[in-house]
Write an enzyme that holds these catalytic residues in place. Structure first.
Site, PDB file in Angstrom:
ATOM      1  N   LYS A 167      25.728 -33.853 -20.055  1.00  0.00           N
ATOM      2  CA  LYS A 167      26.626 -33.341 -19.345  1.00  0.00           C
ATOM      3  C   LYS A 167      27.482 -32.305 -19.882  1.00  0.00           C
ATOM      4  CE  LYS A 167      26.556 -37.120 -16.063  1.00  0.00           C
ATOM      5  NZ  LYS A 167      27.573 -38.132 -15.266  1.00  0.00           N
ATOM      6  N   LYS A 197      16.181 -35.759 -13.595  1.00  0.00           N
ATOM      7  CA  LYS A 197      16.582 -37.025 -12.656  1.00  0.00           C
ATOM      8  C   LYS A 197      17.217 -36.577 -11.502  1.00  0.00           C
ATOM      9  CE  LYS A 197      21.017 -39.345 -13.697  1.00  0.00           C
ATOM     10  NZ  LYS A 197      21.453 -39.412 -12.518  1.00  0.00           N
ATOM     11  N   LYS A 226      23.744 -36.556  -8.794  1.00  0.00           N
ATOM     12  CA  LYS A 226      24.890 -36.104  -7.689  1.00  0.00           C
ATOM     13  C   LYS A 226      25.473 -34.743  -8.162  1.00  0.00           C
ATOM     14  CE  LYS A 226      27.008 -40.549  -7.065  1.00  0.00           C
ATOM     15  NZ  LYS A 226      27.305 -41.034  -8.571  1.00  0.00           N
TER      16      LYS A 226
HETATM   17  P1  ATP Z   1      26.410 -38.014 -11.698  1.00  0.00           P
HETATM   18  O1  ATP Z   1      25.344 -37.001 -11.543  1.00  0.00           O
HETATM   19  O2  ATP Z   1      27.837 -37.909 -11.325  1.00  0.00           O
HETATM   20  O3  ATP Z   1      26.302 -39.034 -12.965  1.00  0.00           O
HETATM   21  P2  ATP Z   1      24.511 -40.066 -10.961  1.00  0.00           P
HETATM   22  O4  ATP Z   1      23.492 -39.448  -9.859  1.00  0.00           O
HETATM   23  O5  ATP Z   1      23.698 -40.177 -12.180  1.00  0.00           O
HETATM   24  O6  ATP Z   1      25.969 -39.100 -10.554  1.00  0.00           O
HETATM   25  P3  ATP Z   1      25.950 -42.475 -11.097  1.00  0.00           P
HETATM   26  O7  ATP Z   1      27.159 -42.802 -10.138  1.00  0.00           O
HETATM   27  O8  ATP Z   1      26.148 -41.750 -12.452  1.00  0.00           O
HETATM   28  O9  ATP Z   1      25.142 -41.329 -10.402  1.00  0.00           O
HETATM   29  O10 ATP Z   1      24.894 -43.779 -11.127  1.00  0.00           O
HETATM   30  C1  ATP Z   1      25.103 -44.819 -10.095  1.00  0.00           C
HETATM   31  C2  ATP Z   1      23.816 -45.656 -10.412  1.00  0.00           C
HETATM   32  O11 ATP Z   1      22.620 -45.077  -9.804  1.00  0.00           O
HETATM   33  C3  ATP Z   1      23.272 -45.787 -12.059  1.00  0.00           C
HETATM   34  O12 ATP Z   1      23.057 -47.369 -11.889  1.00  0.00           O
HETATM   35  C4  ATP Z   1      22.554 -45.000 -12.242  1.00  0.00           C
HETATM   36  O13 ATP Z   1      21.501 -45.578 -13.163  1.00  0.00           O
HETATM   37  C5  ATP Z   1      21.680 -44.962 -11.069  1.00  0.00           C
HETATM   38  N1  ATP Z   1      20.936 -43.655 -10.806  1.00  0.00           N
HETATM   39  C6  ATP Z   1      21.470 -42.554 -10.677  1.00  0.00           C
HETATM   40  N2  ATP Z   1      20.642 -41.600 -10.772  1.00  0.00           N
HETATM   41  C7  ATP Z   1      19.348 -42.178 -10.455  1.00  0.00           C
HETATM   42  C8  ATP Z   1      18.008 -41.923 -10.277  1.00  0.00           C
HETATM   43  N3  ATP Z   1      17.739 -40.594 -10.231  1.00  0.00           N
HETATM   44  N4  ATP Z   1      17.041 -42.733 -10.131  1.00  0.00           N
HETATM   45  C9  ATP Z   1      17.505 -44.159 -10.023  1.00  0.00           C
HETATM   46  N5  ATP Z   1      18.494 -44.511 -10.415  1.00  0.00           N
HETATM   47  C10 ATP Z   1      19.470 -43.600 -10.583  1.00  0.00           C
HETATM   48 MG    MG Z   2      25.127 -40.716 -14.008  1.00  0.00          MG
END
Ligand code: ATP
Ligand code: MG
Length: 344
Positions: free
Chosen positions: A114, A206, A209
């Site tokens: 990040k 992955k 968001k």
């Molecule tokens: P950011 O990019 O802002 O970190 P994020 O998509 O990683 O957002 P988070 O809010 O950090 O979302 O994570 C929330 C939950 O979703 C966590 O348990 C994380 O492990 C899970 N998660 C995030 N992305 C994935 C993915 N691509 N596949 C499966 N689980 C995910």
């Molecule tokens: Mg995340």
């Protein structure tokens, strides 16, 4: 004192809640409410480790809350709240900043990813993120934490922090009547068929968001047309689907789409391939579009309905925060005694 079994997890209100969050985390949250006391948190303090527009943040907090409820989490039986309403998270995080070692945090891959190349310009909060995450979990002395695969390293750090706290303060913990350990060593629950959903544009990254490309993810708020268009445009390779799972090796995009299909259909990739192996992607993607719309459509409908009533959402968060705070405050009082602070 043995801790009761308790589940804690969180989702950041950073916008664009997506299929990875849904399959990797939220669907698991729903399943666990049958067997555990569950606490699900909208982690707004984590969100501001990178810039959040104050005009957008409240909307994003309410959207994650609505997504929890729309997916089937019962706010009466469980606790749903937002992190900033319970000051004990930040308070315990400070104690953990003094327990965790710089060398431990230096190994965290999420920070490296990040912060990118301009590490000097990343916030101190982004660096200390895993200490706050440990505090989120341990403020409730949670025993089980359902997360996606990307959070495994942070959970290991939370265990290291709990262990070092228990060791460093062992005499004081015993003297205050908490036996030989105060914090539990939390178990990660990284389960289900979709612990790591990948980007639709790049099967080695992955789904996130924060990915600048909206085409990389299916958002929970996407309408049917957007879902169809994103799946049709998803990156693939020229070969038809294999008949067996071994045939997905070195085909990350194909493996990802089959994995998504299996997770949505509540089956296994092997089962999907036994039915659809040999298909061209055009055929498979059409099936995947129908399945995704059938599964996400009702969640989106309920999510949108709930968002029409922000007062209800805020009341869920307020009530959840009051219930969460009672538990966290009890932990914090004990931690202060153990550390040796004077309190009222
Ligand atoms: P950011 O990019 O802002 O970190 P994020 O998509 O990683 O957002 P988070 O809010 O950090 O979302 O994570 C929330 C939950 O979703 C966590 O348990 C994380 O492990 C899970 N998660 C995030 N992305 C994935 C993915 N691509 N596949 C499966 N689980 C995910
Ligand atoms: Mg995340």
């Amino acid at each position: 004192m043995a801790s009761k079994e308790r589940v804690f997890s969180g989702v950041q209100p950073t916008g664009n809640l997506h299929l990875g969050n849904y399959l990797g985390a939220i669907v698991r949250f729903v399943a666990l409410q049958k067997d555990y006391d569950c606490i699900y948190c909208v982690v707004d303090l984590h969100a501001i480790t990178v810039w959040q527009d104050p005009a957008e943040l409240p909307k994003n907090i309410r959207e994650v809350t609505a997504a929890f409820i729309a997916s089937g989490i019962d706010p009466q039986r469980n606790i749903i709240f937002n992190q900033s309403q319970v000051a004990e998270h930040a308070e315990l995080a400070w104690i953990f900043n003094c327990i965790a070692r710089i060398g431990w945090l230096n190994r965290m891959t999420q920070f490296k990813e990040k912060a990118g190349k301009d590490r000097e310009n990343a916030s101190v909060g982004l660096y200390a993120y895993p200490c706050l995450m440990a505090a989120d979990i341990l403020a409730y002395r949670a025993t089980h934490v359902p997360v996606g695969e990307d959070q495994k390293q942070h959970l290991e750090l939370a265990r290291d922090i709990a262990q070092k706290f228990n060791n460093d303060f062992s005499a004081s913990i015993a003297a205050h009547g908490f036996g030989d350990a105060f914090f539990p060593l939390t178990e990660p629950l990284i389960q289900g068929p979709a612990t790591r959903v990948m980007s639709l544009r790049d099967g080695t990254k992955k789904m996130s968001k924060s990915d600048p490309s909206d085409q990389s993810r299916i958002n929970l708020t996407d309408d049917d047309d957007a879902i169809a268009q994103k799946i049709r445009r998803a990156k693939t390779d020229p070969d038809p689907l294999p008949h067996e799972e071994a045939g997905l090796a070195n085909r990350p995009e194909a493996a990802n789409l089959v994995g998504i299909y299996a997770a949505l259909a509540d089956t296994t990739p092997a089962d999907v391939l036994s039915k659809l192996g040999g298909s061209q992607f055009s055929t498979f993607k059409a099936e995947l579009v129908d399945l995704t719309i059938a599964k996400l459509g009702p969640v989106r409908g309920e999510l949108k309905r709930l968002l029409q009533d922000p007062a209800y959402i805020d009341s869920v968060l307020g009530e959840g925060s009051r219930r969460a705070q009672k538990i966290a405050a009890e932990t914090m009082r004990a931690v202060k005694d153990i550390v040796g602070f004077v309190r009222q």
